[in-house]
Design an enzyme around this catalytic site. Structure first.
Site, PDB file in Angstrom:
ATOM      1  N   GLU A 143     108.340  80.995 -20.824  1.00 16.78           N
ATOM      2  CA  GLU A 143     107.179  81.282 -19.903  1.00 16.78           C
ATOM      3  C   GLU A 143     106.472  82.679 -20.438  1.00 16.78           C
ATOM      4  O   GLU A 143     105.868  83.375 -19.647  1.00 16.78           O
ATOM      5  CB  GLU A 143     107.312  81.423 -18.522  1.00 16.78           C
ATOM      6  CG  GLU A 143     107.682  80.191 -17.609  1.00 16.78           C
ATOM      7  CD  GLU A 143     108.175  80.201 -16.354  1.00 16.78           C
ATOM      8  OE1 GLU A 143     108.442  81.275 -15.862  1.00 16.78           O
ATOM      9  OE2 GLU A 143     108.408  79.051 -15.843  1.00 16.78           O
ATOM     10  N   GLU A 182     109.758  72.284 -16.882  1.00 16.05           N
ATOM     11  CA  GLU A 182     110.295  73.029 -15.901  1.00 16.05           C
ATOM     12  C   GLU A 182     109.413  72.551 -14.622  1.00 16.05           C
ATOM     13  O   GLU A 182     108.158  72.776 -14.699  1.00 16.05           O
ATOM     14  CB  GLU A 182     110.392  74.506 -16.016  1.00 16.05           C
ATOM     15  CG  GLU A 182     111.236  74.849 -14.900  1.00 16.05           C
ATOM     16  CD  GLU A 182     111.331  76.483 -14.958  1.00 16.05           C
ATOM     17  OE1 GLU A 182     111.802  77.143 -16.133  1.00 16.05           O
ATOM     18  OE2 GLU A 182     111.274  77.129 -14.153  1.00 16.05           O
TER      19      GLU A 182
END
Length: 669
Positions: A186, A262
């Site tokens: 991320e 995810e």
């Protein structure tokens, strides 16, 4: 007409219930499943994440047989969740959501492939399912990689060497083959680094390891891949996080595999199960995603840390042995027990007329699995992104099997119904098989249901004996860290929130402190979130109010080194910087402080203590009601310090900065 429908005999506990008196006829629609004109995308599997971070921390401390039972529910084929993929954090010594996970290289000249618990977890998963796919992904990196900068790409050759070392260590020390490797969870990616990573992998004979990028959003990675053919050539999978079942045009144009690498991250009650059921289907139906990976695998961290109970199941009480097989486990089984990576999706629209979705997959050998979900909006909200409104109504669905499936005569039926009225959900129950007549069958679908219809007869809903009942953390707890060959590098139940605390053999100490707990991170890592400037590990019961904490401490850093013990500690995880509590500090310069915050800014008392570095001292912190007192080496050092808030919290220990320090004979009452 009645004869044309395949019959499905529903057990009374699981069926849609008696016909509604005077009700309007059900919405009826037909759907065709045909492989004659080719198939859809290849299915890559359903998985879950351990890490990002420290989400499996408490799991390792469970006694047998409970620990093995939990692992069976997660990984054993045709038993429970039967996961196809395990994704783990490559520990980076930094806070990565619910704690820190240790790096295999704390320092430049250091390598150790036995730290933490992800190696152990991957081996346990492989033991149960030798075909499970393994993914590694870093959230953070040790500070030496950035040479002082909070950035892993200034020296991409060092970062690539570090990551490839982890993959080689997995093989050399644990005989684990890592299948996929990610870039930086991320956070930004560097095209130069990704290309160098591929080159470094190949140079070390790791051609079979595939690269996933960028574990963030669909863009900018998709656009950059379309404009950089070399990057396009080295990225095998585009992984996006929390895509809301949607993809983007550029991602499709790359022609690469698309994954929700995810997703979920939702409280594991029946709404969480509804979220999971919906996205498992709709990530493919709406977004062409061929793998969905849940954060997180098992909620094995103190529930008051961020995102408590956002795992597929819950195992947060190793001291009692209690765990809970939550409903998302059985929702997972609807897909995982009747498909495998390498199966292929059929080309279908996948939307049901009355709301909800279906997918169909085949192994190419005549087997067919259909998964249907009818989750309503309010019962399937995930934590993110926001879910646009939609409606789902009871409906009658007729499926026509064509092509190579025309000869199918019966389908096994597995059914779940999430019951939000009475709370009596029925999960993963096997119903009577459905008879396919002249290539068709009909189902009456209610709201908030999941059906699996399959030619496979291998499904199982296995149950272990009930685990022990829940118990709070022991109100009297001691650890002297006297263990010669510990199975794990960390002491049980301590949850590191900044820094890493490891068992240590103090070879130079001839006395009582040969075996200690040592804080070992001495340089601020390349962080994923804002780690504290101090190190801290928490332990115990968050509800504790009145307590006494005693610990032997050893400051290793001369002049400005320091350590603390604490009680009523109210925060951790990604919020660790704002942690409050009652902190009793002693410093190498001979002073002490009592503060109400980890940052050490809110000073309640200070003075001289006479503590020095490189010597053992015993600290005692006593908190009763609104008053706290402290002892040094058994003698009262300070008392009558007024503490108003927080009202409760964990016990903790830690250091003033990223510095070596040791702890021994830890005791809570």
């Amino acid at each position: 007409a009645a004869l044309l429908w395949g019959t499905i005999l529903l057990g009374c506990s699981c069926g849609p219930g008696p016909p509604r008196v005077g009700a309007a006829p059900l919405l009826a629609a037909t759907y065709v499943l045909d492989d004659a004109d080719g198939l859809g995308r290849e299915f890559d599997g359903i998985g879950a994440v351990s890490g990002g971070g420290a989400t499996s921390r408490l799991l390792v401390n469970y006694q047998e047989p409970y620990r093995s039972q939990i692992l069976d529910y997660l990984f054993k084929p045709n038993f429970g969740a039967s996961l196809h993929i395990l994704k783990v954090e490559i520990g980076g010594d930094a806070q990565s959501t619910d704690g820190t996970e240790p790096s295999h290289m704390h320092y430049e000249n250091d390598e150790n492939y036995f730290r933490g618990y992800e190696w152990w977890l991957m081996k346990e998963a492989k033991k149960r399912n030798p075909n499970i796919k393994l993914i590694g992904l870093p959230w953070a990196f040790p500070g030496w990689i950035g040479k002082g900068e909070n950035w892993p790409y200034d020296y991409p050759d060092i970062t690539a060497y570090y990551i490839v070392s982890w993959i080689l260590g997995a093989k050399q020390y644990h005989d684990l083959d890592i299948d996929y490797i990610g870039i930086w969870n991320e956070r930004a990616f560097s095209s130069k680094y990704i290309k160098l990573l591929r080159y470094t992998l190949d140079k070390h004979g790791l051609e079979q390891v595939r690269i996933i990028a960028s574990d963030r959003l669909w863009e900018p990675i998709s656009f950059v891949m379309l404009t950089d053919s070399e990057l396009h050539g080295v990225v095998d999978v585009i992984g996006a996080h929390y895509p809301g079942t949607k993809t983007v045009k550029n991602a499709l144009l790359t022609g690469k595999k698309l994954w929700s690498s995810e997703d979920y991250s939702t409280f594991n009650d029946d709404v969480g199960a509804g979220c999971w059921a919906r996205i498992l289907n709709q990530n493919y139906v709406n977004g062409n995603m061929t793998s969905t990976i849940a954060w997180n695998l098992v909620a094995s961290y103190y529930e008051e840390l961020p995102f408590g109970r956002c795992g597929l199941m819950t195992a947060q009480e190793p001291w009692s042995g209690h765990y809970k097989v939550e409903s998302p486990i059985w929702i997972t089984a609807h897909t995982t027990q009747f498909t495998q990576p390498g199966w292929t999706y059929l080309q279908v629209d996948g939307h049901l007329e009355g709301g909800g979705s279906f997918v169909a997959l085949t192994d190419g050998l005549g087997n067919l699995t259909i998964i249907i979900e009818t989750m309503s909006h309010n019962h399937s909200k995930c934590i993110r992104p926001p879910l646009p409104n939609f409606s789902v109504i009871p409906q009658r669905a007729t499926f026509y099997l064509r092509g190579s499936f025309y000869m199918v005569e019966t389908l096994q039926v597995w059914h779940s119904r999430l019951d939000f009225e009475s709370g009596n959900s029925s999960l993963f129950q096997q119903l009577h098989p459905v008879q396919v007549w002249r290539g068709s069958f009909t189902l009456d679908l209610n709201v908030d249901e999941v059906y699996t219809l399959t030619t496979l007869k291998t499904g199982r809903k296995c149950g272990c004996p009930e685990p022990p009942p829940p118990q709070p953390f022991p109100s009297s707890y001691k650890d002297d860290f006297n263990i010669r060959n510990p199975p794990f590098s960390e002491a049980p139940n301590f949850a590191d929130q900044t820094g890493v605390f490891e068992y240590f053999v103090n070879a130079s100490d001839p006395g009582d402190h040969v075996f200690t707990l040592r804080q070992v991170v001495v340089q601020r890592p390349i962080t994923w979130v804002s780690d504290a400037d101090q190190t801290i590990s928490v332990i115990g019961n968050f509800k504790w109010v009145n307590l006494t904490v005693t610990c032997d401490i050893y400051i290793e850093k001369p002049h400005d080194g320091g350590v603390f013990i604490a009680g009523r500690v109210d925060n951790g995880g990604i919020y660790v910087r704002r942690t409050k509590g009652v902190f009793f500090w002693v410093f190498a310069d001979g002073t002490y402080r009592v503060t109400s915050d980890l940052a050490g800014k809110e000073i309640l008392r200070k003075g001289l203590a006479g503590v020095r570095d490189n010597a053992w001292h015993t600290l005692t912190l006593n908190i009763q009601g609104n008053s706290a007192s402290g002892l040094l080496n058994g003698y009262l050092l300070w008392e009558n310090v007024t503490v108003s808030k927080p009202k409760n919290g964990w016990a903790a220990l830690g250091t003033r900065s990223f510095e070596f320090a040791q702890f021994d004979n830890f005791h809570i009452e």
